[in-house]
Motif scaffolding. Structure first.
Motif, short mmCIF file in Angstrom:
data_model
loop_
_atom_site.label_atom_id
_atom_site.label_comp_id
_atom_site.label_asym_id
_atom_site.label_seq_id
_atom_site.Cartn_x
_atom_site.Cartn_y
_atom_site.Cartn_z
N ASP A 1 7.54 -7.42 47.36
CA ASP A 1 6.34 -6.65 47.67
C ASP A 1 5.09 -7.49 47.39
N ASP A 2 4.03 -7.25 48.18
CA ASP A 2 2.76 -7.93 47.96
C ASP A 2 2.04 -7.35 46.75
N GLU A 3 2.19 -6.04 46.58
CA GLU A 3 1.51 -5.34 45.50
C GLU A 3 2.46 -4.33 44.90
N ILE A 4 2.20 -3.97 43.67
CA ILE A 4 2.97 -2.95 42.98
C ILE A 4 1.98 -1.88 42.52
N ILE A 5 2.38 -0.65 42.63
CA ILE A 5 1.52 0.48 42.28
C ILE A 5 2.01 1.08 40.96
N SER A 6 1.06 1.38 40.07
CA SER A 6 1.44 2.07 38.84
C SER A 6 0.71 3.40 38.76
N VAL A 7 1.41 4.38 38.21
CA VAL A 7 0.82 5.70 37.96
C VAL A 7 1.01 5.95 36.47
N ARG A 8 -0.10 6.09 35.78
CA ARG A 8 -0.06 6.31 34.33
C ARG A 8 -0.60 7.70 34.04
N PHE A 9 0.03 8.39 33.09
CA PHE A 9 -0.40 9.74 32.75
C PHE A 9 -0.02 10.08 31.32
N ARG A 10 -0.75 11.06 30.78
CA ARG A 10 -0.40 11.60 29.47
C ARG A 10 0.64 12.69 29.68
N PHE A 11 1.52 12.85 28.68
CA PHE A 11 2.50 13.92 28.77
C PHE A 11 2.71 14.59 27.42
N ARG B 1 8.38 19.22 25.45
CA ARG B 1 8.91 20.33 24.68
C ARG B 1 10.39 20.47 25.01
N CYS B 2 11.14 20.99 24.07
CA CYS B 2 12.54 21.32 24.32
C CYS B 2 12.94 22.40 23.32
N ASP B 3 14.20 22.82 23.35
CA ASP B 3 14.64 23.89 22.47
C ASP B 3 14.51 23.51 20.99
N ASP B 4 14.74 22.25 20.66
CA ASP B 4 14.65 21.78 19.28
C ASP B 4 13.23 21.30 19.00
N ARG B 5 12.46 22.08 18.23
CA ARG B 5 11.05 21.74 17.96
C ARG B 5 10.91 20.38 17.28
N GLU B 6 11.93 19.91 16.60
CA GLU B 6 11.88 18.60 15.94
C GLU B 6 11.79 17.45 16.96
N ARG B 7 12.15 17.71 18.18
CA ARG B 7 12.13 16.67 19.23
C ARG B 7 10.91 16.77 20.14
N TRP B 8 9.98 17.64 19.81
CA TRP B 8 8.75 17.75 20.59
C TRP B 8 7.93 16.48 20.40
N GLY B 9 7.07 16.18 21.35
CA GLY B 9 6.21 15.01 21.24
C GLY B 9 5.37 14.85 22.48
N GLY B 10 4.84 13.67 22.64
CA GLY B 10 4.00 13.39 23.78
C GLY B 10 3.72 11.90 23.84
N GLY B 11 2.73 11.54 24.60
CA GLY B 11 2.37 10.14 24.73
C GLY B 11 1.85 9.83 26.12
N ARG B 12 2.08 8.59 26.53
CA ARG B 12 1.68 8.14 27.86
C ARG B 12 2.90 7.53 28.53
N GLU B 13 2.98 7.73 29.83
CA GLU B 13 4.07 7.16 30.60
C GLU B 13 3.47 6.45 31.80
N THR B 14 4.05 5.31 32.14
CA THR B 14 3.65 4.57 33.33
C THR B 14 4.86 4.46 34.24
N VAL B 15 4.70 4.93 35.46
CA VAL B 15 5.75 4.84 36.47
C VAL B 15 5.30 3.78 37.47
N TRP B 16 6.08 2.70 37.58
CA TRP B 16 5.77 1.60 38.50
C TRP B 16 6.54 1.85 39.80
N LEU B 17 5.83 1.81 40.91
CA LEU B 17 6.41 2.10 42.22
C LEU B 17 6.41 0.86 43.10
N ASP B 18 7.29 0.84 44.10
CA ASP B 18 7.24 -0.24 45.08
C ASP B 18 6.05 -0.01 46.01
N ARG B 19 5.80 -0.92 46.91
CA ARG B 19 4.61 -0.85 47.78
C ARG B 19 4.59 0.40 48.64
#
Length: 159
Positions: A108-118, A121-139
């Motif tokens: 690919d000539d270029e790569i696209i990234s999509v970054r977001f905060r997240f 949540r799940c059934d076990d409250r001890e596993r709750w959390g958040g952060g940022r995720e970046t999804v890198w896509l092809d052209r």
């Protein structure tokens, strides 16, 4: 409002379209940002649906995500993650789309990234959390090449 699932009303997310050198992308490339955001949202939606096969179908063959390399290995890593987090649900905010020049050995000539905060949540409250995720896509902005997660544990307020 956060991006959750199609059944939940949502507002248009805030996003920024930039090049790797922080120059504004011409208006004709705004469609690239729209397609990239739709693909990232669909990838998260399929995770919310706990659909391992649909997530894997969005990956390139040599995808890197969740500590695994290769479509089948990422599929297995996702399956394990879903099993460890029953009732898993993501909410996503503040989408940013960026265009990066690809490496010399890349098709690919270029790569696209999509970054977001997240927030996770799940059934076990001890596993709750958040952060940022970046999804890198092809052209084409339709296939996921890599996923990078900067997670944080749940906050004291969430506990």
């Amino acid at each position: 409002a956060p991006f959750t699932s199609p059944s939940v009303a949502r507002r248009a997310p805030r996003f920024v379209v930039t090049r790797a050198v922080s120059e504004k992308v011409p208006a004709m490339e705004d469609s690239v940002a729209s397609v990239a955001m739709r693909t990232a949202r669909l990838f998260v939606q399929r995770q919310n649906e706990l659909d391992v096969d649909a997530c894997a179908a969005m990956l390139v063959d040599d995808a890197e995500a969740y500590g695994a390399v290769g479509r089948e290995n990422v599929r297995n890593a996702l399956r394990d993650w879903f099993e460890q987090h029953p009732g898993l649900r993501y909410e996503c905010y503040d989408f940013e789309v960026a265009v990066h020049p690809a490496a010399d050995d890349d098709d690919d000539d270029e790569i696209i990234s999509v970054r977001f905060r997240f927030e996770r949540r799940c059934d076990d409250r001890e596993r709750w959390g958040g952060g940022r995720e970046t999804v890198w896509l092809d052209r084409s902005c339709r296939r996921v090449r890599r996923v990078e997660v900067e997670a944080r544990p749940k906050s004291a307020q969430e506990a």
